[in-house]
Design an enzyme around this catalytic site. Sequence first.
Site, PDB file in Angstrom:
ATOM      1  N   ARG A 165       0.856  -1.236  -0.125  1.00 38.93           N
ATOM      2  CA  ARG A 165       0.006  -0.073  -0.011  1.00 38.93           C
ATOM      3  C   ARG A 165       0.879   1.216  -0.079  1.00 38.93           C
ATOM      4  O   ARG A 165       2.021   1.140   0.645  1.00 38.93           O
ATOM      5  CB  ARG A 165      -0.974   0.080   1.261  1.00 38.93           C
ATOM      6  N   HIS A 166       0.491   2.323  -0.442  1.00 42.29           N
ATOM      7  CA  HIS A 166       1.141   3.658  -0.593  1.00 42.29           C
ATOM      8  C   HIS A 166       1.304   4.030   0.759  1.00 42.29           C
ATOM      9  O   HIS A 166       0.683   3.674   1.766  1.00 42.29           O
ATOM     10  CB  HIS A 166       0.197   4.643  -1.509  1.00 42.29           C
TER      11      HIS A 166
ATOM     12  N   HIS B 216      -2.991   0.019  -3.276  1.00 38.07           N
ATOM     13  CA  HIS B 216      -3.840   0.620  -2.372  1.00 38.07           C
ATOM     14  C   HIS B 216      -4.062  -0.494  -1.152  1.00 38.07           C
ATOM     15  O   HIS B 216      -3.655  -1.569  -1.387  1.00 38.07           O
ATOM     16  CB  HIS B 216      -5.161   1.174  -3.111  1.00 38.07           C
TER      17      HIS B 216
END
Length: 372
Positions: A62-63, A244
Amino acid sequence: MCAKKFNAYFDPSSFFFGQSRKRGLPKVPVDEEVNEESGYYSSSYGSGSESSDAPLRFIIIRHGERVDVMFGAGWTQKAFDHTGAYHCFDANMPPSLPHRTNWIDYDVDTPLTAKGLSQSWNVGSVLARYNLPVTACYSSPAFRSIQTADRILEGMSRKGHVPLRLELGLFECTSWYARSPINFMSDEELLNGNYNIDTHYRSQVSDLRLLENEYQYYDRSKEAMKKIIRLHRKTGGTILLVAHAPSLEVLTRHLMNGQPRPERLAELAGKVDFCSMTVVERESSTKPWQFRYSLDEQANQGIWQQQQLQLQQANHALIPSKSHTPAVQSSSSSSHYQPPNTFANFLAKPSNSAHQHQYFPQQDAYPPYFVL
């Protein structure tokens, strides 16, 4: 020569992704019914039936921490003046931002905070120390994911060697953005911002359904993974996918022969912190996919088969009959779920690294993941 590839995938009249230069209508109508038995598991891609013997590993992450979460919606009104010039108003704001045609687009296509940038670089540094060299990198076209991928590669000293491939199939569920139109940044804007974009790469998923539901999101993610696996099944290697929170679930679920859980996806994604990652790998195309339970290569060697057997047993206990629609598991049943011991005791030996990483035991067959 760098066209605005991603905005060109959408209908210019669309309220979802805003204005674009070319028409790219969805392949399936928005209100089409999705059959739960639509062949989610019928494909052999990624299931071990390919002819290649090359070991393949995916690091799905995930970012990092995003600006709008820390500073609230409308933060751009404070960060940009009437001329569009950016001003850092807090120590946790990014020190600079690349120019884009409309700075208001940063409201939805948000950047990382200064902490998020640091988190991402640190992840790359740790992966390098654990000898997990990335041979290819795919990113969601969301700017926060692009920034995360860029800084991870920089932390690995791989930024100049591994260009970013922007993959539309890695973007989030589109219905979650129904009230927030988004325009992705163009190649020109990203290149001018010093991002090493692979301008020759064409997204494996050519367009997005408008207002897709969660089941369609699972299906689209499966298709993206099938195609990326096909690209690398001959050469193998370690592939970085930056996307994400729900990506850790939707990109790996079919590889483990697990059933989609659209009704629980938002809940499961809410457990995934910034820069959390899961690692899935196979020794050869004739072997099953397995989650990695340690960043230590040697610690995994002796327990791979045991972990896979236990994971399959856990999945089998949770898979409902095909004649029934998957239902939300009751709180009483989930409270009695006991994860296999291997999930909790994931290290064969204690780590001597000064940079410790947390591990969250798998619950309800959710992908195990690390927070570095």
